[in-house]
Scaffold this motif. Structure first.
Motif, PDB file in Angstrom:
ATOM      1  N   ILE A 159      37.331  37.646  41.960  1.00 55.34           N
ATOM      2  CA  ILE A 159      37.660  37.876  40.554  1.00 55.34           C
ATOM      3  C   ILE A 159      37.570  36.594  39.744  1.00 55.34           C
ATOM      4  O   ILE A 159      37.009  36.581  38.637  1.00 55.34           O
ATOM      5  CB  ILE A 159      39.081  38.476  40.433  1.00 55.34           C
ATOM      6  N   LYS A 199      38.579  45.812  40.725  1.00 54.86           N
ATOM      7  CA  LYS A 199      38.435  44.380  40.484  1.00 54.86           C
ATOM      8  C   LYS A 199      37.453  44.112  39.341  1.00 54.86           C
ATOM      9  O   LYS A 199      37.614  43.150  38.586  1.00 54.86           O
ATOM     10  CB  LYS A 199      37.978  43.685  41.762  1.00 54.86           C
ATOM     11  N   THR A 245      38.203  41.884  35.859  1.00 53.59           N
ATOM     12  CA  THR A 245      37.359  40.808  35.304  1.00 53.59           C
ATOM     13  C   THR A 245      37.047  41.067  33.832  1.00 53.59           C
ATOM     14  O   THR A 245      36.958  40.126  33.038  1.00 53.59           O
ATOM     15  CB  THR A 245      36.034  40.687  36.083  1.00 53.59           C
TER      16      THR A 245
END
Length: 594
Positions: free
Chosen positions: A61, A282, A286
Motif C-alpha cells: 500500500i 487494498k 490507496t
C-alpha cells in the motif's frame, strides 16, 4: 538569519552552491540506483511482462500510494498552483472539494470492474465491452494524451532549474530525462514505484520548508492573509453562473470533478497501479491515501502562492522583468529566502524535478503497457517469449522518452502552464472517460455508438481547446488578473520596465465565438457529455443492446443491481462462471494476463 521582505527583493539572483548541486545530484543518483537494483539485484527480475508492467501484482500500500501521489502531483502543480494564486487569486484552490467525491466514485464505480476482469491494460475493457476497434481508439487517445502531457511536466522543472542556476533549460532537460528513461527502462513498474516514493518524500519536504520559511520571511500568517485580502486575492465562493468566467465555484468544483475523474478512474497509470495490489480492499485504501495526499500538497502549494504575493506585494517581479513568466515566481522566491537555509534551492529543485520525473516515468511505463497489450500482443499469431516482449518494452520506453524530450521545445512557446495543461488534457480526457462510462453505465450502448461518441468528443473539444489557445496567443482573449504594485521597488528594479511597451488591444468578446470563451475547466465535462449523448443516439439508431445480454462484470456495480438477469444467468455470474460473451470477448477475458 531571515532577510526582511523589503531587503530580500534587492538581493541579486542566487545561483546553486555546491551543497545545492549535491542535493540535486543525490536525488538523481539514488533514482538511478533503484532502477539498477530492481534490474539486477532484486529476487524477482524485471524480465517478464507481469513483473515489468504489474510488479508481480504483489506491491504494498505505501509505495503504491506514494507513487500515485507523485504521479498526479507533477511539477505543473508545484509551480503552476502558486503562480495561479499569485496572478488570479484563490478561487482555483477549491479544486480540493471534488476530491472526496472523485475518490468515492473511483473506489465504488470504476476500479471494481477492472479488478474483477483481472486485466493489464485498462483498454482491454473496451474490447470486452465493445470490440477491438474501440479498444484501439481508446489506446490511441491515451497515447496522444500522454505525449501531450509528458513534455509539459518535463518543461516545468527545467524552468525552475533555469531560474535558480542560470543554466539553459535545453541543457538540463535531456540530462535529467536520461536518468528517468534509464531507471524506467531497467526496473519496470517496481523501479518506477519506489523512485516515486523517494521523490514524493522530497517533494513534500521541499514544499513544507518553502511554505514555513516563506511565512516567517514575510512576518507570519496574519501578514500573508491581510496583504492577500487587501489585493482582493481571497476569493473562494464566486457563484457567478456564467460559464465563460475563467474560474467560479461551479467550474472549479463541477468541471474539475470530471477532470480528476478522467485522470484517475480510467487512466492506465491509475488502473495499472491499483491492479498491482493483491486485493481490491487494498486498492481502495490507496485511492483514499491518494485523495488525502493530493488535498495536502495542493493546499500547501496554493497557500505558498499567497506567501509569495505577501513577499512581493509592493514590487512585482513579473512587472519589473526580474522573471520572464509568472510560472517562475516560486523559484525566484526561493532564491530570496535561500540565505537562511543552505541547500534549500537544491532541495526545492529536487522536489520539483522529483514530481516531474515521477509523472514522466509513470507515463512511459503506462504507454509501454498500452502499446504492448493493445497494439502488439493482439496482432502476433504466435505468442512472444517473455524475454523478447520485455526487450521490446524497454526499447519503447527509450524511443517514447526521447520523443517527449524533443517536444519540450514546443511547450515553452505556450501560456500559463495550469491552463495549457488542463486545456490540452481536456481534448482526450473527456473522450476516454465518456467512452468508458458509456460502457459501464449504459448497457444499451453498442460498439458503433462507442466509436461515434469517442471520435465526436475528440473533434469537438479539440476544436474548442485549440481555437481558444489560438485566440489567447493572438491577444483576442485575455483574463482579468489581480492587481500588482511596483510602488516599493528600487530604482534598479524599475530599470527593467520598458516605458514604451506595446499596448495590446483585445478584440471585443462579442466578436469571439461563444465556445472559445468557455472556461477551460469545462472541456472534460463537455467531452464526456458528447461521448455519452452521441454514443447513445447512434447505439439506438443502429440497434441497441439488450441490458440482459451484457456480461454483468462489464458493468459498474452501481448499475448491475438495476438490471433483471434471469435466474440461470445470475447463478452463473455469482458462481464465477463466464457469462455469455462474444467469442472474441470470451477468449480475451479467459486468457492469462502474464
Amino acid at each position: 538569519m531571515i532577510v526582511p521582505a523589503e531587503a530580500a527583493m534587492e538581493l541579486p539572483s542566487r545561483y546553486f552552491s555546491w551543497v545545492d548541486y549535491a542535493v540535486f545530484v543525490g536525488m538523481l543518483f539514488f533514482s538511478a540506483l533503484i532502477g539498477i537494483y530492481f534490474a539486477f539485484f532484486a529476487k524477482q527480475k524485471q524480465n517478464t511482462t507481469n513483473e515489468y508492467l504489474m510488479g508481480g501484482r504483489s506491491m504494498g500500500i505505501f509505495p503504491i500510494s506514494m507513487s500515485l501521489i507523485a504521479s498526479y502531483i507533477s511539477g505543473i502543480a508545484l509551480l503552476g498552483l502558486p503562480a495561479e494564486m499569485y496572478t488570479f487569486g484563490t478561487q482555483y484552490w477549491m479544486i480540493v472539494l471534488p476530491e472526496i467525491a472523485v475518490s468515492f466514485t473511483m473506489a465504488n464505480a470504476y476500479i471494481p470492474v477492472f479488478y474483477e476482469l483481472n486485466i493489464t491494460s485498462s483498454y482491454e475493457y473496451l474490447c470486452l465491452r465493445f470490440n477491438q476497434s474501440v479498444r484501439i481508439l481508446g489506446s490511441a487517445i491515451f497515447i496522444i494524451k500522454m505525449m501531450l502531457y509528458i513534455p509539459l511536466v518535463i518543461y516545468v522543472p527545467a524552468l525552475a532549474f533555469n531560474q535558480v542556476t542560470g543554466i539553459n533549460l535545453h541543457y538540463v532537460t535531456p540530462a535529467v530525462c536520461l536518468v528517468c528513461i534509464f531507471y524506467t527502462t531497467l526496473g519496470g513498474l517496481k523501479a518506477v514505484v519506489w523512485t516515486d516514493t523517494l521523490q514524493t518524500i522530497l517533494m513534500f519536504l521541499g514544499v513544507v520548508l518553502v511554505m514555513i520559511l516563506g511565512t516567517a520571511h514575510v512576518g507570519g500568517f496574519k501578514v500573508v492573509f491581510n496583504r492577500s485580502a487587501h489585493s482582493d486575492r481571497l476569493e473562494f465562493f464566486n457563484f457567478d453562473p456564467d460559464p465563460t468566467v475563467r474560474h467560479t465555484i461551479w467550474s472549479v468544483c463541477v468541471g474539475n470533478y470530471f477532470n480528476w475523474l478522467a485522470s484517475c478512474s480510467v487512466n492506465q497509470a491509475m488502473v495499472q497501479r491499483c491492479l498491482a495490489m493483491p486485493t481490491i480492499g487494498k486498492a481502495k485504501i490507496t485511492v483514499l491515501i491518494l485523495a488525502l495526499g493530493i488535498l495536502s500538497i495542493v493546499s500547501m502549494s496554493c497557500y505558498t502562492g499567497l506567501v509569495i504575493y505577501a513577499a512581493f506585494h509592493d514590487c512585482d517581479p513579473v512587472t519589473t522583468k526580474l522573471v520572464s513568466k509568472s510560472d517562475q515566481i516560486l523559484p525566484y522566491f526561493v532564491t530570496q529566502i535561500a540565505s537562511s537555509v543552505p541547500g534549500l534551492p537544491g532541495l526545492f529543485v529536487s522536489g520539483v524535478f522529483s514530481a516531474a520525473l515521477s509523472s514522466m516515468s509513470t507515463g512511459l511505463n503506462s504507454i509501454t503497457g498500452v502499446l504492448y497489450e493493445d497494439f502488439v500482443k493482439p496482432t502476433v499469431k504466435k505468442p512472444w517469449s517473455e524475454a523478447k516482449a520485455s526487450l521490446l518494452m524497454k526499447v519503447v520506453v527509450v524511443v517514447v522518452g526521447t520523443i517527449c524530450v524533443a517536444l519540450v521545445f514546443l511547450v515553452e512557446r505556450m501560456g500559463a502552464i495550469i491552463q495549457v495543461a488542463k486545456s490540452l488534457s481536456g481534448i482526450t480526457a473527456g473522450a476516454l472517460l465518456g467512452t468508458f462510462s458509456l460502457g459501464m453505465f449504459f448497457p444499451w450502448a453498442n460498439s458503433t455508438g462507442a466509436m461515434a461518441g469517442g471520435v465526436s468528443s475528440i473533434l469537438l473539444v479539440a476544436y474548442i481547446s485549440l481555437g481558444t489557445q489560438a485566440h489567447i496567443a493572438a491577444g483576442k482573449i485575455s483574463y482579468p488578473k489581480k492587481p500588482f504594485s511596483v510602488s516599493g521597488c528600487s530604482a534598479d528594479q524599475l530599470s527593467g520596465l520598458n516605458a514604451t511597451l506595446p499596448i495590446i488591444v483585445n478584440e471585443p468578446l462579442d466578436e469571439v465565438l461563444y465556445v472559445f470563451r468557455l472556461s477551460y475547466l469545462y472541456y472534460t465535462m463537455i467531452g464526456v457529455a458528447t461521448a455519452i449523448v452521441v454514443g447513445l443516439v447512434v447505439s439506438f439508431a443502429t440497434g441497441a443492446n439488450k441490458a440482459q445480454d451484457v456480461d454483468p462484470r462489464l458493468l459498474s456495480p452501481v448499475i448491475r443491481r438495476y438490471i433483471s438477469y434471469d435466474t440461470k444467468a445470475r447463478q452463473k455470474y455469482y458462481e464465477g462462471e463466464t457469462y455469455e460473451l462474444k467469442a472474441a470477448q470470451k477468449k480475451l477475458i479467459q486468457q492469462p494476463t502474464t
